[in-house]
Design a protein around this motif. Structure first.
Motif, PDB file in Angstrom:
ATOM      1  N   ASP A 153      13.000   6.793   6.453  1.00 38.56           N
ATOM      2  CA  ASP A 153      13.150   7.706   5.306  1.00 38.56           C
ATOM      3  C   ASP A 153      13.011   7.031   3.963  1.00 38.56           C
ATOM      4  O   ASP A 153      12.404   7.571   3.042  1.00 38.56           O
ATOM      5  N   ARG A 154      13.633   5.860   3.844  1.00 38.27           N
ATOM      6  CA  ARG A 154      13.592   5.199   2.534  1.00 38.27           C
ATOM      7  C   ARG A 154      12.173   4.826   2.137  1.00 38.27           C
ATOM      8  O   ARG A 154      11.826   4.846   0.956  1.00 38.27           O
ATOM      9  N   LEU A 155      11.337   4.515   3.104  1.00 34.06           N
ATOM     10  CA  LEU A 155       9.944   4.174   2.802  1.00 34.06           C
ATOM     11  C   LEU A 155       9.117   5.440   2.574  1.00 34.06           C
ATOM     12  O   LEU A 155       8.319   5.525   1.631  1.00 34.06           O
ATOM     13  N   VAL A 156       9.338   6.426   3.440  1.00 40.85           N
ATOM     14  CA  VAL A 156       8.572   7.679   3.351  1.00 40.85           C
ATOM     15  C   VAL A 156       8.838   8.393   2.018  1.00 40.85           C
ATOM     16  O   VAL A 156       7.949   9.036   1.457  1.00 40.85           O
ATOM     17  N   ASN A 157      10.063   8.229   1.504  1.00 40.61           N
ATOM     18  CA  ASN A 157      10.420   8.954   0.276  1.00 40.61           C
ATOM     19  C   ASN A 157      10.298   8.121  -1.002  1.00 40.61           C
ATOM     20  O   ASN A 157      10.842   8.499  -2.042  1.00 40.61           O
ATOM     21  N   ILE A 158       9.563   7.023  -0.926  1.00 43.89           N
ATOM     22  CA  ILE A 158       9.324   6.218  -2.125  1.00 43.89           C
ATOM     23  C   ILE A 158       8.526   7.038  -3.139  1.00 43.89           C
ATOM     24  O   ILE A 158       7.578   7.745  -2.772  1.00 43.89           O
ATOM     25  N   ALA A 168       0.825  -1.210   0.000  1.00 45.87           N
ATOM     26  CA  ALA A 168       0.000   0.000   0.000  1.00 45.87           C
ATOM     27  C   ALA A 168       0.861   1.264   0.000  1.00 45.87           C
ATOM     28  O   ALA A 168       0.427   2.326  -0.459  1.00 45.87           O
ATOM     29  N   ILE A 169       2.083   1.130   0.503  1.00 46.61           N
ATOM     30  CA  ILE A 169       3.014   2.271   0.440  1.00 46.61           C
ATOM     31  C   ILE A 169       3.202   2.696  -1.013  1.00 46.61           C
ATOM     32  O   ILE A 169       3.195   3.887  -1.342  1.00 46.61           O
ATOM     33  N   GLY A 170       3.346   1.711  -1.889  1.00 45.84           N
ATOM     34  CA  GLY A 170       3.522   1.982  -3.319  1.00 45.84           C
ATOM     35  C   GLY A 170       2.241   2.486  -3.968  1.00 45.84           C
ATOM     36  O   GLY A 170       2.255   3.457  -4.737  1.00 45.84           O
ATOM     37  N   THR A 171       1.135   1.845  -3.654  1.00 37.55           N
ATOM     38  CA  THR A 171      -0.137   2.262  -4.253  1.00 37.55           C
ATOM     39  C   THR A 171      -0.430   3.728  -3.912  1.00 37.55           C
ATOM     40  O   THR A 171      -0.729   4.542  -4.795  1.00 37.55           O
ATOM     41  N   LEU A 172      -0.318   4.062  -2.622  1.00 41.45           N
ATOM     42  CA  LEU A 172      -0.659   5.427  -2.197  1.00 41.45           C
ATOM     43  C   LEU A 172       0.342   6.451  -2.736  1.00 41.45           C
ATOM     44  O   LEU A 172      -0.042   7.574  -3.083  1.00 41.45           O
ATOM     45  N   ALA A 173       1.607   6.054  -2.831  1.00 42.48           N
ATOM     46  CA  ALA A 173       2.602   6.967  -3.411  1.00 42.48           C
ATOM     47  C   ALA A 173       2.240   7.261  -4.872  1.00 42.48           C
ATOM     48  O   ALA A 173       2.268   8.417  -5.311  1.00 42.48           O
ATOM     49  N   GLY A 174       1.883   6.233  -5.613  1.00 45.00           N
ATOM     50  CA  GLY A 174       1.501   6.423  -7.013  1.00 45.00           C
ATOM     51  C   GLY A 174       0.251   7.283  -7.154  1.00 45.00           C
ATOM     52  O   GLY A 174       0.170   8.167  -8.006  1.00 45.00           O
ATOM     53  N   LEU A 175      -0.714   7.061  -6.276  1.00 45.87           N
ATOM     54  CA  LEU A 175      -1.960   7.831  -6.349  1.00 45.87           C
ATOM     55  C   LEU A 175      -1.723   9.302  -6.035  1.00 45.87           C
ATOM     56  O   LEU A 175      -2.433  10.181  -6.520  1.00 45.87           O
TER      57      LEU A 175
END
Ligand code: ARG
Ligand code: MN
Ligand code: MN
Length: 302
Positions: free
Chosen positions: A154-159, A104-111
Motif C-alpha cells: 500500500d505505501r508504495l502503491v499510494n505514493i 520508476a515508482i516515483g517517476t510514473l506517479a509524477g507523470l
C-alpha cells in the motif's frame, strides 16, 4: 517529439531498492559522461534541476512486510513524483537519471498527474513486476512495474496519489530474459505485451520496435515514457549494473531502438537507471547511457 525540447534533468542517487552499493553514484556518472553537452549539441535546452534527497548512512537492508528499506524508497519516490509532476506541468521534458529501478515508482506517479493514458516502454532484462509476495529478494527495484499497475504494498502503491498510475495494456517490455515465476503469472494474467530476447532474436529489433510503436499507438496513448534499465543491454556493453544477465540486447540494436523511438515522435519522458560506477569498467556503462540518450534525442550519424 518536437525538434528543440526543454529538457529538465533530475538525478535520483537511490540505492535502497537493491542490495549492492554504488548505484547511488549513477546520476553523477551519467552527468560526468557528458549528458548535458550531448543534448545541447543536438539543439535542446537543458536544465539540470539537481538530485532528489536520499539519506546517507549504512544500508542495513531493514525488512518490513517483506520489503527492504521501504521508508527510504518511499520518501525518495515521493519527492521524485512531486518534482516530475511539476516539471511536466511546466512543459518540461523530464529526463531522470538513476539510481536503482525502484525510482520508476516515483517517476510514473509524477507523470500520472498529467497523463491519463500513458504508454510505457520498459527496456530491461527483467520484468520488475514482482510484489512483496512473489519477490525472491525483497528488493523494491524488482517491483516498480507491479506497483505502478496498482499491485503490491500500500505505501508504495499510494505514493504521490492513491492507486494505480498506469494501465497494463499500455505497457511494453523489451529485452526480458530473467523473469521470476510470480512475474510470469502476473504478465499472463494482465496480458502485458512482452518482447523477450526470443522475439528480438527471431524477428529483429526493427520489427520489434515497429510492433511496439504500432501497439502503443493503437491504445491512443497521450504520452510515452521510456524506462531504460542499462541491464537490458548485454553485460558485454554495460558491465556496470547490479543484476547483469547474459544474452542481452546489443549496443547496435539499442541505438537502433532509440533512433526508432526518436523517429516515432511519441516520447514525452525518459529515465536511465541502474548505472553502478563501482561495478563498471572506466565509466563504460554511463558512456553507453549517454550515447543512447544522443540517439533517443535526435543525434544523427550524417
Ligand atoms: N531493476 C532491476 N535490475 N531489477 C532486478 C530484479 C531481479 C529479481 N527479479 C528480483 O525481483 O529481485
Ligand atoms: Mn533489470
Ligand atoms: Mn529494472
Amino acid at each position: 517529439m518536437e525538434k528543440n525540447l526543454n529538457i529538465s534533468l533530475v538525478g535520483v542517487p537511490l540505492d535502497y531498492g537493491q542490495s549492492r552499493r554504488g548505484v547511488d553514484m549513477g546520476p553523477s556518472a551519467i552527468r560526468y559522461a557528458g549528458a548535458v553537452p550531448r543534448l545541447e549539441a543536438i539543439g535542446h535546452h537543458v536544465t539540470d534541476t539537481g538530485d532528489v534527497a536520499v539519506p546517507a548512512g549504512e544500508r542495513i537492508g531493514q525488512e518490513s512486510d517483506g520489503l527492504k528499506n521501504l521508508d527510504e524508497v518511499t520518501d525518495a519516490c515521493t519527492e521524485l513524483a512531486e518534482r516530475v509532476a511539476e516539471l511536466t506541468k511546466a512543459g518540461q521534458f523530464p529526463l531522470v537519471f538513476g539510481g536503482d529501478h525502484s525510482m520508476a515508482i516515483g517517476t510514473l506517479a509524477g507523470l500520472s498527474e498529467k497523463y491519463n493514458n500513458l504508454g510505457v516502454i520498459w527496456y530491461d532484462a527483467h520484468a520488475d513486476i514482482n510484489t512483496e509476495k512473489t519477490s525472491p529478494s525483497g528488493n523494491i527495484h524488482g517491483m516498480p512495474l507491479a506497483v505502478s499497475l496498482g499491485m503490491g504494498h500500500d505505501r508504495l502503491v499510494n505514493i504521490y496519489k492513491e492507486g494505480q498510475k498506469i494501465k497494463p495494456e499500455n505497457v511494453v517490455i523489451i529485452g526480458a530474459r530473467s523473469v521470476d515465476p510470480g512475474e510470469r503469472e502476473l504478465i499472463k494474467e494482465l496480458g502485458i505485451k512482452v518482447f523477450t530476447m526470443h522475439e528480438i532474436d527471431r524477428d529483429g529489433m526493427t520489427s520489434v520496435m515497429n510492433q511496439a510503436i504500432d501497439y502503443l499507438t493503437s491504445k491512443n496513448i497521450d504520452g510515452l515514457h521510456l524506462s531504460l534499465d542499462l541491464d537490458g543491454l548485454d553485460p558485454l556493453y554495460t558491465p556496470g549494473v547490479g543484476t547483469p544477465v547474459p544474452g542481452g540486447i546489443s549496443y547496435r540494436e539499442s541505438h537502433l531502438a532509440m533512433e526508432m523511438l526518436q523517429d516515432s515522435g511519441l516520447l514525452t519522458s525518459a529515465e536511465f537507471v541502474e548505472v553502478n560506477p563501482i561495478l563498471d569498467d572506466k565509466n563504460t556503462t554511463a558512456d553507453v547511457a549517454v550515447g543512447l540518450i544522443g540517439s533517443l534525442f535526435g543525434e544523427k550519424l550524417l
